[in-house]
Design an enzyme around this catalytic site. Structure first.
Site, PDB file in Angstrom:
ATOM      1  N   GLY A  93       6.703  -2.302   6.047  1.00 38.30           N
ATOM      2  CA  GLY A  93       8.088  -2.751   6.046  1.00 38.30           C
ATOM      3  C   GLY A  93       9.030  -1.874   6.834  1.00 38.30           C
ATOM      4  O   GLY A  93       8.724  -0.749   7.215  1.00 38.30           O
ATOM      5  N   GLU A  94      10.191  -2.441   7.129  1.00 37.10           N
ATOM      6  CA  GLU A  94      11.288  -1.739   7.804  1.00 37.10           C
ATOM      7  C   GLU A  94      12.296  -1.376   6.714  1.00 37.10           C
ATOM      8  O   GLU A  94      13.037  -2.232   6.222  1.00 37.10           O
ATOM      9  CB  GLU A  94      11.903  -2.649   8.870  1.00 37.10           C
ATOM     10  CG  GLU A  94      13.269  -2.231   9.388  1.00 37.10           C
ATOM     11  CD  GLU A  94      13.348  -0.797   9.885  1.00 37.10           C
ATOM     12  OE1 GLU A  94      12.741  -0.474  10.904  1.00 37.10           O
ATOM     13  OE2 GLU A  94      14.044   0.019   9.223  1.00 37.10           O
TER      14      GLU A  94
ATOM     15  N   CYS B  67      -1.637   5.213  10.314  1.00 40.41           N
ATOM     16  CA  CYS B  67      -0.463   4.444  10.700  1.00 40.41           C
ATOM     17  C   CYS B  67      -0.850   3.128  11.355  1.00 40.41           C
ATOM     18  O   CYS B  67      -1.731   3.084  12.199  1.00 40.41           O
ATOM     19  CB  CYS B  67       0.375   5.252  11.678  1.00 40.41           C
ATOM     20  SG  CYS B  67       1.141   6.648  10.898  1.00 40.41           S
TER      21      CYS B  67
ATOM     22  N   CYS C  35       3.371   8.373   1.579  1.00 39.58           N
ATOM     23  CA  CYS C  35       3.888   7.351   2.494  1.00 39.58           C
ATOM     24  C   CYS C  35       4.122   6.081   1.673  1.00 39.58           C
ATOM     25  O   CYS C  35       3.181   5.520   1.105  1.00 39.58           O
ATOM     26  CB  CYS C  35       2.881   7.114   3.624  1.00 39.58           C
ATOM     27  SG  CYS C  35       3.432   5.888   4.815  1.00 39.58           S
TER      28      CYS C  35
ATOM     29  N   CYS D  56       6.272  -5.558  15.314  1.00 41.96           N
ATOM     30  CA  CYS D  56       5.890  -4.695  16.439  1.00 41.96           C
ATOM     31  C   CYS D  56       4.467  -5.062  16.873  1.00 41.96           C
ATOM     32  O   CYS D  56       3.599  -5.309  16.043  1.00 41.96           O
ATOM     33  CB  CYS D  56       5.951  -3.229  16.021  1.00 41.96           C
ATOM     34  SG  CYS D  56       7.593  -2.706  15.538  1.00 41.96           S
TER      35      CYS D  56
ATOM     36  N   GLU E 157       0.817  -1.210   0.000  1.00 38.69           N
ATOM     37  CA  GLU E 157       0.000   0.000   0.000  1.00 38.69           C
ATOM     38  C   GLU E 157       0.848   1.257   0.000  1.00 38.69           C
ATOM     39  O   GLU E 157       1.949   1.279   0.559  1.00 38.69           O
ATOM     40  CB  GLU E 157      -0.915   0.012   1.220  1.00 38.69           C
ATOM     41  CG  GLU E 157      -1.981  -1.049   1.125  1.00 38.69           C
ATOM     42  CD  GLU E 157      -3.031  -0.894   2.195  1.00 38.69           C
ATOM     43  OE1 GLU E 157      -4.106  -1.472   2.006  1.00 38.69           O
ATOM     44  OE2 GLU E 157      -2.791  -0.208   3.198  1.00 38.69           O
TER      45      GLU E 157
ATOM     46  N   CYS F 273       6.364  -7.361   6.978  1.00 38.02           N
ATOM     47  CA  CYS F 273       7.485  -6.861   7.781  1.00 38.02           C
ATOM     48  C   CYS F 273       7.888  -7.933   8.779  1.00 38.02           C
ATOM     49  O   CYS F 273       7.031  -8.615   9.348  1.00 38.02           O
ATOM     50  CB  CYS F 273       7.107  -5.577   8.519  1.00 38.02           C
ATOM     51  SG  CYS F 273       8.492  -4.858   9.430  1.00 38.02           S
TER      52      CYS F 273
ATOM     53  N   SER G 269      11.910   6.186   8.208  1.00 41.46           N
ATOM     54  CA  SER G 269      11.454   5.831   9.548  1.00 41.46           C
ATOM     55  C   SER G 269      11.910   4.414   9.855  1.00 41.46           C
ATOM     56  O   SER G 269      11.671   3.492   9.076  1.00 41.46           O
ATOM     57  CB  SER G 269       9.922   5.907   9.610  1.00 41.46           C
ATOM     58  OG  SER G 269       9.470   5.481  10.873  1.00 41.46           O
TER      59      SER G 269
ATOM     60  N   ASN H  80      -4.244   2.957  16.252  1.00 42.93           N
ATOM     61  CA  ASN H  80      -5.402   2.530  15.468  1.00 42.93           C
ATOM     62  C   ASN H  80      -5.674   1.067  15.785  1.00 42.93           C
ATOM     63  O   ASN H  80      -4.992   0.183  15.258  1.00 42.93           O
ATOM     64  CB  ASN H  80      -5.128   2.727  13.977  1.00 42.93           C
ATOM     65  CG  ASN H  80      -5.000   4.197  13.650  1.00 42.93           C
ATOM     66  OD1 ASN H  80      -5.922   4.977  13.848  1.00 42.93           O
ATOM     67  ND2 ASN H  80      -3.825   4.583  13.189  1.00 42.93           N
TER      68      ASN H  80
ATOM     69  N   SER I 253      11.047   4.837  15.545  1.00 43.00           N
ATOM     70  CA  SER I 253       9.874   4.332  16.263  1.00 43.00           C
ATOM     71  C   SER I 253      10.324   3.888  17.650  1.00 43.00           C
ATOM     72  O   SER I 253      10.876   2.802  17.800  1.00 43.00           O
ATOM     73  CB  SER I 253       9.266   3.146  15.507  1.00 43.00           C
ATOM     74  OG  SER I 253       8.855   3.550  14.234  1.00 43.00           O
ATOM     75  N   LEU I 254      10.087   4.705  18.639  1.00 37.61           N
ATOM     76  CA  LEU I 254      10.572   4.395  19.991  1.00 37.61           C
ATOM     77  C   LEU I 254       9.505   3.633  20.782  1.00 37.61           C
ATOM     78  O   LEU I 254       9.712   2.516  21.208  1.00 37.61           O
ATOM     79  CB  LEU I 254      10.968   5.686  20.708  1.00 37.61           C
ATOM     80  CG  LEU I 254      11.698   5.481  22.028  1.00 37.61           C
ATOM     81  CD1 LEU I 254      13.047   4.827  21.821  1.00 37.61           C
ATOM     82  CD2 LEU I 254      11.853   6.801  22.785  1.00 37.61           C
ATOM     83  N   HIS I 255       8.384   4.269  21.032  1.00 37.33           N
ATOM     84  CA  HIS I 255       7.188   3.636  21.591  1.00 37.33           C
ATOM     85  C   HIS I 255       7.274   3.202  23.052  1.00 37.33           C
ATOM     86  O   HIS I 255       6.272   2.756  23.614  1.00 37.33           O
ATOM     87  CB  HIS I 255       6.736   2.437  20.742  1.00 37.33           C
ATOM     88  CG  HIS I 255       6.569   2.775  19.301  1.00 37.33           C
ATOM     89  ND1 HIS I 255       5.772   3.804  18.866  1.00 37.33           N
ATOM     90  CD2 HIS I 255       7.125   2.231  18.179  1.00 37.33           C
ATOM     91  CE1 HIS I 255       5.824   3.878  17.540  1.00 37.33           C
ATOM     92  NE2 HIS I 255       6.643   2.949  17.112  1.00 37.33           N
TER      93      HIS I 255
HETATM   94  S1  SF4 Z   1       5.811  -0.644  12.912  1.00 40.54           S
HETATM   95 FE1  SF4 Z   1       7.157  -0.691  11.107  1.00 40.54          FE
HETATM   96  S2  SF4 Z   1       8.903  -1.975  11.755  1.00 40.54           S
HETATM   97 FE2  SF4 Z   1       7.225  -2.401  13.223  1.00 40.54          FE
HETATM   98  S3  SF4 Z   1       6.148  -4.188  12.360  1.00 40.54           S
HETATM   99 FE3  SF4 Z   1       5.102  -2.331  11.577  1.00 40.54          FE
HETATM  100  S4  SF4 Z   1       6.030  -1.951   9.580  1.00 40.54           S
HETATM  101 FE4  SF4 Z   1       7.424  -3.329  10.711  1.00 40.54          FE
END
Ligand code: SF4
Length: 396
Positions: A166-167, A347, A103, A114, A90, A110, A198, A304, A220-222
């Site tokens: 994806g990363e 997101c 985006c 996460c 997407e 991925c 990112s 979300n 992406s810290l979180h």
């Molecule tokens: S937040 Fe990013 S790195 Fe983590 S699973 Fe989703 S797509 Fe992959």
């Protein structure tokens, strides 16, 4: 046949040489493809006839098949592209008054997994090629230019964020030529400040990106500590927070901005307590020494929810209280506006409702034909070409 979207300008020069042509021809060819959106070599009238003939027999500009297009009430557009083998990715266009942000996805699925991300729950299928990454921008830019009736030299896409599926730093070899194509003045001409990668924290590749192509960086810290981040972002077990922040400090030496953006997805009762905000504040402020803290902006992201996550969205007042702790501590903190909710384009939602369509081959079916859904009303917008955006809803 070679897909010419695969090459940055240096790579296209190599390809021209392989065809027995002068290297400088690549610049003309690159401009036809990425500035004018031309696919047919025969139409590239200022190219030498010999090169046009060779291209006709050996190369294509191959766009990605569009499986569907959805347009949200706020003007956000989500394209689902069929990348073959049963996989789909997407791409999301987010229009605002002063910019158009795209985006882009870097992988089908991925591997980072996460906990709060529906793409992660989908699992990893494969890396995208450079051509597949660039094709998302190529399609969006020239589709929107046509719709908007933009004049030559006007751009539809002003900003790119590598924040789709994806990363990106786990697909570095394909990412790098794609970034160079975005930045190239003979290509899309985007400034380094307007292209953001990112990452969930692939530390060695942050160092590589700093040396090879330093664009804006978001992390992406979180979570404010390793114990919680190990759970939310499993990659943390390999590259814990201290190493990640050290890599970010090193990145700043060559970054186009003097801060790193830290993304923090607000999860109800998980990472949104005031004491966690204070821990985060202490983490980024450091103890005054050069090897602690981080010059950063913090972006709080409303979660979300999706069924498999078992997680909930933090209430507004909790997000506001969390933000207040950081702001009062001197850290620039924003709460991300949610966009495209009605088409699941926000997101972490990118895999959600299309997941069934990402396993097309397993079901022995082909991608659905192009589907255009326009959940919009109102006059045509100059930025989106479809309709005036509804007022943006903010979770803050
Ligand atoms: S937040 Fe990013 S790195 Fe983590 S699973 Fe989703 S797509 Fe992959």
């Amino acid at each position: 046949m070679v897909n010419l979207l695969q090459f940055d300008r240096a790579g296209l020069g190599d390809f021209c040489e392989q065809l027995g042509e002068k290297r400088f021809r690549a610049t003309q060819l690159f401009r036809w493809i990425h500035q004018r959106g031309e696919r047919d070599p025969a139409a590239m009238t200022d190219l030498a006839k010999s090169l046009r003939d060779k291209l006709a027999g050996s190369a294509v500009v191959e766009a990605l098949p569009v499986a569907s297009e959805q347009v949200a009430a706020d003007g956000t557009i989500k394209w689902l592209f069929d990348v073959g083998g049963g996989d789909a990715i997407e791409t999301v266009f987010i229009p605002e008054a002063d910019r158009g942000t795209l985006c882009i996805s870097s992988q089908a699925g991925c591997a980072v997994n996460c906990r709060f991300c529906s793409t992660g729950h989908q699992g990893f299928s494969r890396n995208l090629t450079t051509a597949e990454i660039v094709a998302q921008l190529w399609h969006a830019e020239f589709t929107l230019r046509r719709r908007l009736g933009l004049a030559a030299g006007e751009r539809a896409i002003t900003n790119v964020v590598m924040m789709g599926m994806g990363e990106p730093l786990q697909n570095y070899a394909a990412l790098l030529p794609a970034l160079r194509t975005m930045l190239d003045d003979h290509g899309y001409g985007l400034s380094r400040r307007r292209v953001t990668v990112s990452t969930s924290g692939v530390v060695p590749m942050i160092d590589r990106l700093r040396d090879d192509c330093p664009v804006a960086l978001a992390v992406s810290l979180h979570a404010p500590d390793d114990a919680l981040r190990d759970e939310l972002v499993p990659l943390n077990r390999k590259y814990p927070i201290a190493e990640l922040l050290a890599a970010c400090r090193g990145y700043l030496a060559r970054a186009p901005r003097d801060f790193i953006t830290l993304e923090y997805c607000m999860l109800d009762g998980v990472n949104d307590a005031p004491e966690q905000a204070r821990t985060l504040l202490a983490l980024v402020r450091g103890d005054g020494s050069a090897d602690s803290g981080l010059a950063c902006k913090i972006n709080l992201i409303p979660f979300n929810p999706f069924p498999a996550s078992g997680l909930g969205r933090s209430p507004r007042e909790r997000v506001a209280a969390f933000a207040a702790v950081l702001q009062e501590g001197g850290i620039v903190t924003t709460v991300r506006k949610t966009r495209g909710d009605d088409i699941a384009a926000a997101c972490g939602q990118l895999a959600g409702e299309v997941q069934d369509r990402t396993r097309l081959a397993e079901r022995g079916t082909r991608a659905a034909p192009v589907r255009v859904e326009r959940r919009v009303a109102g006059p045509v917008s100059r930025r989106t070409g479809v309709a005036a955006p509804a007022p943006v809803r903010s979770s803050s």
